[in-house]
Every structure is written in C-alpha cells, then in structure tokens.
Motif scaffolding. Structure first.
Motif, PDB file in Angstrom:
ATOM      1  N   VAL A   1       0.958  -1.196   0.019  1.00 29.53           N
ATOM      2  CA  VAL A   1       0.135   0.071  -0.030  1.00 29.53           C
ATOM      3  C   VAL A   1       0.968   1.342   0.055  1.00 29.53           C
ATOM      4  O   VAL A   1       0.639   2.194  -0.734  1.00 29.53           O
ATOM      5  CB  VAL A   1      -0.712  -0.035   1.015  1.00 29.53           C
ATOM      6  CG1 VAL A   1      -1.558   1.323   1.328  1.00 29.53           C
ATOM      7  CG2 VAL A   1      -2.060  -0.990   0.846  1.00 29.53           C
TER       8      VAL A   1
ATOM      9  N   TYR B   1      -1.456   8.969   5.887  1.00 26.71           N
ATOM     10  CA  TYR B   1      -1.819   7.444   5.831  1.00 26.71           C
ATOM     11  C   TYR B   1      -0.946   6.670   7.093  1.00 26.71           C
ATOM     12  O   TYR B   1      -1.699   6.037   7.578  1.00 26.71           O
ATOM     13  CB  TYR B   1      -1.362   6.744   4.598  1.00 26.71           C
ATOM     14  CG  TYR B   1      -1.697   5.494   4.787  1.00 26.71           C
ATOM     15  CD1 TYR B   1      -2.845   4.623   4.447  1.00 26.71           C
ATOM     16  CD2 TYR B   1      -0.492   4.378   4.850  1.00 26.71           C
ATOM     17  CE1 TYR B   1      -2.871   3.477   4.396  1.00 26.71           C
ATOM     18  CE2 TYR B   1      -0.520   3.038   4.740  1.00 26.71           C
ATOM     19  CZ  TYR B   1      -2.029   2.640   4.709  1.00 26.71           C
ATOM     20  OH  TYR B   1      -2.026   1.202   4.659  1.00 26.71           O
TER      21      TYR B   1
ATOM     22  N   PHE C   1      -7.617   2.083  10.123  1.00 30.05           N
ATOM     23  CA  PHE C   1      -7.953   0.906   9.006  1.00 30.05           C
ATOM     24  C   PHE C   1      -8.438  -0.205   9.295  1.00 30.05           C
ATOM     25  O   PHE C   1      -8.930  -1.083   8.751  1.00 30.05           O
ATOM     26  CB  PHE C   1      -6.623   0.885   7.782  1.00 30.05           C
ATOM     27  CG  PHE C   1      -6.633   2.267   6.990  1.00 30.05           C
ATOM     28  CD1 PHE C   1      -7.307   2.227   5.795  1.00 30.05           C
ATOM     29  CD2 PHE C   1      -5.784   3.090   7.359  1.00 30.05           C
ATOM     30  CE1 PHE C   1      -7.302   3.397   5.018  1.00 30.05           C
ATOM     31  CE2 PHE C   1      -5.761   4.428   6.425  1.00 30.05           C
ATOM     32  CZ  PHE C   1      -6.372   4.446   5.379  1.00 30.05           C
TER      33      PHE C   1
ATOM     34  N   PRO D   1     -11.467   0.371   4.770  1.00 32.51           N
ATOM     35  CA  PRO D   1     -10.634   1.410   3.970  1.00 32.51           C
ATOM     36  C   PRO D   1     -11.439   2.484   3.653  1.00 32.51           C
ATOM     37  O   PRO D   1     -10.908   3.522   3.645  1.00 32.51           O
ATOM     38  CB  PRO D   1     -10.781   0.475   2.596  1.00 32.51           C
ATOM     39  CG  PRO D   1     -10.931  -1.049   2.819  1.00 32.51           C
ATOM     40  CD  PRO D   1     -11.651  -0.899   4.018  1.00 32.51           C
TER      41      PRO D   1
ATOM     42  N   SER E   1     -10.122   6.065   5.229  1.00 28.79           N
ATOM     43  CA  SER E   1      -9.604   7.019   4.083  1.00 28.79           C
ATOM     44  C   SER E   1     -10.145   8.393   4.621  1.00 28.79           C
ATOM     45  O   SER E   1      -9.643   9.269   4.214  1.00 28.79           O
ATOM     46  CB  SER E   1     -10.007   6.498   2.670  1.00 28.79           C
ATOM     47  OG  SER E   1      -9.252   5.323   2.398  1.00 28.79           O
TER      48      SER E   1
ATOM     49  N   TYR F   1      -8.254   5.570  -0.527  1.00 31.02           N
ATOM     50  CA  TYR F   1      -9.269   4.581  -0.711  1.00 31.02           C
ATOM     51  C   TYR F   1      -8.952   3.501  -1.923  1.00 31.02           C
ATOM     52  O   TYR F   1      -8.793   2.422  -1.735  1.00 31.02           O
ATOM     53  CB  TYR F   1     -10.680   5.354  -0.625  1.00 31.02           C
ATOM     54  CG  TYR F   1     -11.658   4.088  -0.941  1.00 31.02           C
ATOM     55  CD1 TYR F   1     -12.314   3.453   0.045  1.00 31.02           C
ATOM     56  CD2 TYR F   1     -12.204   3.993  -2.291  1.00 31.02           C
ATOM     57  CE1 TYR F   1     -13.086   2.355  -0.020  1.00 31.02           C
ATOM     58  CE2 TYR F   1     -13.387   3.165  -2.528  1.00 31.02           C
ATOM     59  CZ  TYR F   1     -13.753   2.363  -1.300  1.00 31.02           C
ATOM     60  OH  TYR F   1     -14.607   1.281  -1.659  1.00 31.02           O
TER      61      TYR F   1
ATOM     62  N   VAL G   1      -5.691   1.578  -1.259  1.00 33.87           N
ATOM     63  CA  VAL G   1      -5.993   0.294  -0.254  1.00 33.87           C
ATOM     64  C   VAL G   1      -6.892  -0.643  -1.037  1.00 33.87           C
ATOM     65  O   VAL G   1      -6.818  -1.944  -0.776  1.00 33.87           O
ATOM     66  CB  VAL G   1      -6.662   1.199   0.974  1.00 33.87           C
ATOM     67  CG1 VAL G   1      -7.021  -0.297   1.905  1.00 33.87           C
ATOM     68  CG2 VAL G   1      -5.685   1.872   1.746  1.00 33.87           C
ATOM     69  N   ARG G   2      -7.957  -0.307  -1.538  1.00 34.06           N
ATOM     70  CA  ARG G   2      -8.809  -1.410  -2.119  1.00 34.06           C
ATOM     71  C   ARG G   2      -8.090  -2.147  -3.442  1.00 34.06           C
ATOM     72  O   ARG G   2      -8.516  -3.115  -3.613  1.00 34.06           O
ATOM     73  CB  ARG G   2     -10.093  -0.517  -2.708  1.00 34.06           C
ATOM     74  CG  ARG G   2     -11.153  -0.103  -1.570  1.00 34.06           C
ATOM     75  CD  ARG G   2     -11.325  -1.351  -0.639  1.00 34.06           C
ATOM     76  NE  ARG G   2     -11.916  -2.451  -1.255  1.00 34.06           N
ATOM     77  CZ  ARG G   2     -13.416  -2.598  -1.398  1.00 34.06           C
ATOM     78  NH1 ARG G   2     -14.037  -1.445  -0.844  1.00 34.06           N
ATOM     79  NH2 ARG G   2     -13.849  -3.598  -1.935  1.00 34.06           N
TER      80      ARG G   2
ATOM     81  N   GLY H   1      -4.068  -3.123  -1.800  1.00 32.54           N
ATOM     82  CA  GLY H   1      -4.054  -3.719  -0.403  1.00 32.54           C
ATOM     83  C   GLY H   1      -4.200  -4.993  -0.342  1.00 32.54           C
ATOM     84  O   GLY H   1      -4.464  -5.772  -1.483  1.00 32.54           O
TER      85      GLY H   1
END
Length: 375
Positions: free
Chosen positions: A69, A134, A143, A148, A152, A211, A214-215, A218
């Motif tokens: 990430v 972050y 998180f 996420p 975010s 976001y 991470v999606r 991640g």
C-alpha cells in the motif's frame, strides 16, 4: 496567445519576482541561495527530504513487511500530480480557459519543470503528505478497525490539518500566488486561500486516492501482488482520483454565478465541517479503542516518529517568523504586498495536527513497551 506565459501568468510572475518569458520547457536550475527569500530552500529541503524518506519507508513496508500500500500510494500520488497539474498550469493547452481559467502561479525554486510552472518540491509534496497522513492514521489502527472507506476519511482529515498549515502561509511568503482575477475558481476564499482548494486539494484528493490504493493494492485487493500488478493498480488509482474531486465539487459548482457566492461559501463550509467532524470522531474512537485494548499496538516505524514532527515543527517556526508582517498587514495585505492567510484556521489545524501526532506516537510506542511481569 502565448500559452506558456499568458497575461495573467506574466502578471503573477512579476509580482513573485521573476519573469515567465523565455522559461526552459523541461527543467531549469537555480542557486538555492538566490531565491526570493530564505524560507524557500528550507521548504524544499523539508518536502523533498520527506518524499525521499517516505519512499525508503514505503519500500521497506513492501519488501520487508509484504504490504504494497505505501509504495503504491507514493507513486499514485505522482500519477495524480501528472494528471491534475498540467491543466491547472496551462489551461489554454487543454481548452479550459472558459471553464477553469488561470488559477495560480508557483514561484521559482531551485529545481523547476514545465516552463518554470512546476517546482520539484511540489512533485515531492504529494507523496510526502500522503505517506505522512496514511501512516499516522494506520498507526492509530483506523484502517484495521474501520476498513478502507472510513480509514480514508480519517486520512482526508489528517491531510486537511497538515496541508492547511502550509496552504495559509505560502502566499504571504511568496511560495506561490493565487490569481485574484479568477473569481470563478478562487472565490469564495478564507483569507487568501480559495475554499475550493482547501476542500478538494487538501482533503478530497488524498482521501479518494488512499481509498483507491487500499482497495486495489491492499491485501484485500487480490492477495500477494507482483510488481506489474502493483504498477497498473497504482496508475489507475492516481488517474481516477480527480473524478472524486469533480463529484464533490458539484454541489458548490451548481451555484456558480453572480450573486451566489454566499451559497457557495455555505456549501463548501459545510463540507469542510463534515471533514472535521468525521475525522475527529474517527480519531477519538481510535484513541478510545486503543486505551481499551481493542486494538493491537503497531510497530513504531521511524518515519511516523520523525517526519510528521519535523514537518509540523518547521512550519510552526516559519509561521512564527511570518507573524510580525502578518500583524502589520493592512486589509489582508502585508507591507511587502503579499496576501495573508487565516491565522486562526492555521492555528486550529496545527493544534489538531499536534494532537494527531501525539496520539500516533503514543499508540506505536506501546508496541515497544515491555510486557508486564505476571506473578
């Protein structure tokens, strides 16, 4: 029309102390000792050094901890910059004169790109700040506990408080100048800073980008990823981020026009307030969860303990140096002819940033504490 130095750009450049005529199209170098004022090389060192520090930290997170990430977010920030900045610098190149117009001009720093429009420190600013926010939010376990989306949102708040300390100081110190003739984009404003910038660039962009990263990159985005897999996900996240900015700008943008500035101000103010309320709630909730032992303390990376404090400390010192001219200003303009930012808002952001930093350091320090001896 000369789209590299149109009338508005030339006027702002002259006010900042340089000429945009005959600028180098790719890159230009200047002595750090010959810049407009002594704060500029300090800012460059802080931001460029922070971006390098963040890159080293992100690489270690990927190669040592198996979490891509950070490295994805670092490079997504650069992709985002490559997508969003050129149309802002050269609206004529993209046919945006009527829709966007010329918004602002950076001053010239040690290293400049794109006809002197893009300083190197701005390239570094996006990955440095995205990693800063972050990592602070991740250290507090937002998180891990909230997922996420809400994580975010907390990043958007963290970026707001750290970004706006910088944003409300820059015009006074001639780091850049907003175009006062562009009322379509630069109004309404809080002191010298357009509220559109405060919302969209300081919060929405970073929150949306985090976001997406991470999606997509991640562990929930597909397990262990190879370099090419991370690369295309990073590119998509960075390039798609401006879409979120367009969506969030729609409510206030619907009321552009003569006599509707108050409505725009109310909408943007409400959206900024929502960022603050959501961010404060999530961070307070994370702090309560940590105190209750509901969150496993995370390791204490050097980046979290050093860079956010350095960023905040240097900006506080620069603000203190700017206060005499700030208080001597008349009508929001200093004796040097530069507009001032909002001291109360910058102070509020600094207090929130200090609280966030203290909470994150406290949370990660718990990891290093020895286990109590049980009899």
């Amino acid at each position: 029309m000369d789209h590299t130095c149109e009338a508005a750009a030339e006027r702002l450049a002259e006010g900042l102390g340089f000429s945009c005529r005959d600028a180098e199209p790719v890159m230009d170098l200047r002595s750090p000792f010959g810049l407009e004022n002594g704060t500029m090389p300090v800012l460059e060192l802080l931001i460029v050094g922070g971006a390098v520090f963040a890159l080293v930290h992100a690489w270690r997170r990927w190669r040592r901890d198996g979490d891509p990430v950070n490295i994805s977010l670092w490079f997504a920030s650069v992709v985002y910059l490559a997508v969003i900045e050129p149309p802002l610098y050269f609206p004529g190149w993209f046919g945006l004169e009527e829709h966007v117009g010329f918004i602002f001009s950076h001053n010239v720093f040690t290293v400049q790109f794109m006809y002197d429009r893009l300083p190197l420190y701005i390239v570094a600013f996006y990955p440095a700040l995205s990693q800063l926010a972050y990592e602070l939010v991740r250290a507090l376990g937002v998180f891990a506990r909230r997922g996420p989306l809400l994580g975010s949102v907390a990043v958007a708040f963290a970026c707001q408080v750290f970004y706006e300390i910088f944003d409300h100081l820059g015009p006074q110190l001639k780091w850049w100048a907003w175009n006062p003739g562009n009322e379509m984009i630069n109004q309404p404003a809080l002191a010298s800073v357009p509220m559109n910038s405060m919302l969209l660039f300081a919060s929405v962009s970073f929150g949306a980008m985090t976001y997406l990263v991470v999606r997509l990159a991640g562990r929930d985005g597909g397990g262990a990823l190879t370099g090419p897999g991370i690369a295309w996900r990073t590119a998509v996240a960075g390039a798609a981020t401006p879409l979120a900015m367009i969506i969030v700008s729609a409510p206030s943008g619907a009321f552009r026009g003569e006599g509707q500035l108050g409505i725009q101000r109310a909408i943007l103010g409400a959206e900024l307030l929502a960022v603050w309320l959501a961010g404060l709630y999530l961070l307070a909730d994370a702090w309560r969860a940590r105190r209750a032992g509901a969150v496993e303390p995370m390791a204490s990376p050097l980046f979290v303990r050093v860079y956010p404090a350095a960023y905040l400390g240097v900006h506080v010192i620069l603000w203190l140096g700017a206060l005499p001219a700030y208080f001597a200003a008349t009508g929001g303009v200093t004796e040097q002819g530069t507009p001032v930012g909002s001291l109360w808002y910058a102070a509020l952001c600094a207090a929130a940033a200090a609280g966030l930093l203290a909470a994150a350091i406290r949370a990660t320090a718990a990891r290093a504490a020895p286990e109590p001896v049980r009899s």
